[in-house]
Design an enzyme around this catalytic site. Structure first.
Site, PDB file in Angstrom:
ATOM      1  N   ASP A  71       0.855  -1.220  -0.076  1.00  9.96           N
ATOM      2  CA  ASP A  71      -0.046  -0.043   0.149  1.00  9.96           C
ATOM      3  C   ASP A  71       0.983   1.239  -0.023  1.00  9.96           C
ATOM      4  OD1 ASP A  71      -2.333   1.609   0.309  1.00  9.96           O
ATOM      5  OD2 ASP A  71      -1.702   2.056   2.435  1.00  9.96           O
ATOM      6  N   ARG A  72       0.460   2.536  -0.356  1.00  4.12           N
ATOM      7  CA  ARG A  72       1.163   3.564  -0.277  1.00  4.12           C
ATOM      8  C   ARG A  72       0.910   4.420   0.685  1.00  4.12           C
ATOM      9  NH1 ARG A  72       0.328   8.347  -4.767  1.00  4.12           N
ATOM     10  NH2 ARG A  72      -0.943   9.094  -3.034  1.00  4.12           N
ATOM     11  N   ASP A  73      -0.042   5.237   0.914  1.00  2.00           N
ATOM     12  CA  ASP A  73      -0.222   6.088   1.958  1.00  2.00           C
ATOM     13  C   ASP A  73      -0.395   5.326   3.324  1.00  2.00           C
ATOM     14  OD1 ASP A  73      -0.019   7.949  -0.001  1.00  2.00           O
ATOM     15  OD2 ASP A  73      -2.382   8.124  -0.302  1.00  2.00           O
ATOM     16  N   CYS A  82     -11.183  -3.107  -9.108  1.00  2.00           N
ATOM     17  CA  CYS A  82      -9.644  -2.920  -8.869  1.00  2.00           C
ATOM     18  C   CYS A  82      -9.661  -2.072  -7.560  1.00  2.00           C
ATOM     19  CB  CYS A  82      -9.157  -1.888 -10.009  1.00  2.00           C
ATOM     20  SG  CYS A  82      -9.927  -0.367 -10.467  1.00  2.00           S
ATOM     21  N   ARG A  83     -10.875  -1.619  -6.816  1.00  2.00           N
ATOM     22  CA  ARG A  83     -10.837  -1.143  -5.442  1.00  2.00           C
ATOM     23  C   ARG A  83     -10.304  -2.145  -4.402  1.00  2.00           C
ATOM     24  NH1 ARG A  83     -11.240   3.680  -3.132  1.00  2.00           N
ATOM     25  NH2 ARG A  83     -11.906   3.808  -0.909  1.00  2.00           N
TER      26      ARG A  83
END
Length: 541
Positions: A382-384, A467-468
């Site tokens: 994951d990013r954030d 895609c979410r």
């Protein structure tokens, strides 16, 4: 494009007459979702046969399902169904089914707006008969159903079919397959349409034996209750070529839970073969196909299920046309021989020789299958909140604060892992974050930190896209793009949806406490930060 009539814009209660075949039903999904997106406040009710309905049970774009059961057979049954539909006070009906029957029933039900293709002598019963012209005839069937809406004036959003599966359904399928060796390859040898769409059972058996011996994998044979004979023939053919092959009999009981990578944790002997033909419901079949590493299939309902759950496949075509009904997903393999008589669309070969199928060798199919088997390992991030501070809709570079531990991820690359970013970015759909900004931030990780790829979902949560996160669409794309064995991979994230994403594909989930959520009930491991997550991966592989 035609202008939408006022009555259509105001309709808040729409009936959709779905189609009767499983494969066709899958191909209506993009059009059905376009209809809902064009009418987000409207109730969408789907009228379908009972054997098709399970495909739509968890679909967020369908509000209610009415079953077209045997009680509505015959002329009296049609009046009975029309009377039942009148109680719903539908203001519009969209007919994906081409039959005269669909137009008659909605006409008798007094639905004021009836939209469908003007074919099968039913145009007089429709208020809007969309021309069934040469352009419509030449479309892939996914486009055929969307074309109906577009020609009727609805905006169409291009998307691919997707079957929504619950986590529990995936876990139950994973448990059912747990004693099989990986990779698990599903065989779908049946085709209800007729023998002209069926590859020879002995060829399926030849492919199966090579999967077991050359790939050290296993086979699960799938099919409906009418295809158990074909499945048994294949199983016997496999055993005849190698009597030592271990078959699981009966199928193991369902036990919820587990990652799906049982090679380390399960003491049972790995098996080579399982025959589940006639032993699954449609939703169980869908989940089982989703859990397999690849699918070898004829042009039939389970083929369409395969691409709608994201499983790589080799699709074998004989009398039918892949241009009209083939898998739309990039990376899937279609094998078809160009013959003067094919496609003929006949149920049985008029020549009695089925050259279109017999010219497809087991070696050709196996070679194509072998290229689809994913073997690389990856760590997904994951990013954030995981790689950088969660700024809550990051939209300025000055707010980007990358965690210093991110620089240590090169240890994973040195250990042979690909590094892939996967991020929900609904701020794009909300108008808070520019998509180009998201791409620039993601490029920092690919260009500056050696990430192999970075995927993001730009959609609003209400769009119900595949895609979410926690839907696995982003990971399935990465699997096809990079050849990633998801069940040998890891997912690192700071949110529960990241751990649910890992569970949905059988990857190991590592929850890091660097974001907003300090606990996850679905994580396989918990880490203080990225450094500890790296240590867990290197220690357990």
């Amino acid at each position: 494009m035609l202008k939408l009539p006022v009555t259509r814009r105001q309709c808040n209660n729409i009936l959709v007459r779905g189609v009767n075949w499983i494969g066709d039903a899958v191909m209506t999904m993009p059009a059905l979702r376009s209809l809902k997106k064009a009418n987000p406040e409207s109730k969408i009710t789907l009228l379908v046969k009972p054997w098709v309905a399970p495909l739509f049970e968890k679909d967020p774009f369908v509000d209610e399902i009415i079953l077209y059961t045997d009680q509505y057979k015959g002329l009296i049954g049609k009046f009975r169904l029309a009377s039942h539909l009148k109680q719903y006070d539908f203001c519009s009906a969209v007919l994906f089914q081409n039959a005269f029957d669909a137009a008659l029933i909605t006409f008798l039900a007094g639905i004021p707006e009836r939209i469908g293709y003007g074919r099968d002598f039913r145009g007089i019963l429709l208020t809007e008969a969309v021309p069934f012209d040469s352009a419509a005839r030449g479309l892939h069937h996914i486009g055929y159903y969307s074309n109906l809406l577009e020609r009727a004036g609805y905006p169409v959003v291009q998307n691919k079919p997707w079957i929504y599966l619950l986590i529990d359904e995936r876990l139950e399928a994973r448990e059912r397959l747990r004693r099989l060796k990986r990779p698990v390859v599903a065989l779908n040898p049946g085709a209800a349409y007729g023998s002209s769409k069926r590859w020879r059972p002995e060829r399926f058996a030849e492919v199966a034996v090579r999967v077991i011996h050359e790939l050290q994998g296993s086979i699960v044979v799938l099919g409906g209750s009418s295809e158990t004979g074909i499945a048994t023939e294949i199983v016997e053919g496999i055993k005849k070529q190698n009597p030592a092959i271990g078959e699981i009999l009966p199928a193991p009981p369902l036990i919820k839970g587990g990652r799906g990578d049982f090679s380390v944790h399960d003491s049972d002997k790995r098996r080579d073969l399982m025959n589940l033909a006639g032993k699954t419901s449609l939703r169980e079949l869908s989940a089982l196909i989703a859990e397999c590493d690849a699918l070898v299939t004829n042009d039939s309902g389970p083929m369409h299920v395969g691409y709608a759950v994201g499983t790589p496949m080799v699709a074998i075509f004989g009398s039918t046309s892949p241009e009209m009904t083939g898998p739309p997903s990039e990376g899937d393999v279609v094998i078809k021989k160009d013959l003067e008589c094919s496609p003929c669309f006949e149920r049985e070969c008029r020549k009695g020789e089925l050259q279109c199928m017999d010219r497809i060798s087991s070696d050709e199919v196996f070679q194509s299958l072998q290229k689809l088997i994913a073997t690389k390992r990856a760590v997904f991030f994951d990013r954030d909140g995981t790689l950088c501070k969660d700024a809550h809709y990051l939209n300025r570079m000055e707010d980007l604060e990358i965690f210093p531990e991110t620089g240590n991820l090169k240890k994973l690359a040195e250990a042979g892992f690909l590094q892939i970013g996967v991020s929900n970015q609904s701020g794009i759909a909300r108008g808070i974050v520019a998509e180009e900004f998201v791409k620039k931030v993601n490029a920092i990780f690919t260009d500056g930190y050696g990430f192999d790829g970075f995927y993001y979902c730009p959609h609003h949560p209400d769009e119900g896209c595949s895609c979410r996160k926690p839907e696995p669409g982003l990971l399935l794309r990465a699997r096809k793009d990079f050849g990633i064995n998801l069940k040998g991979s890891f997912m690192i994230g700071d949110k529960e949806i990241d751990m649910l994403l890992a569970k949905s594909v059988g990857a190991a989930g590592i929850h890091v406490k660097t974001g907003q959520e300090g606990f996850s009930s679905h994580a396989d491991f918990t880490a203080r930060d990225l450094n500890e997550a790296i240590d867990i991966i290197l220690r357990t592989t």
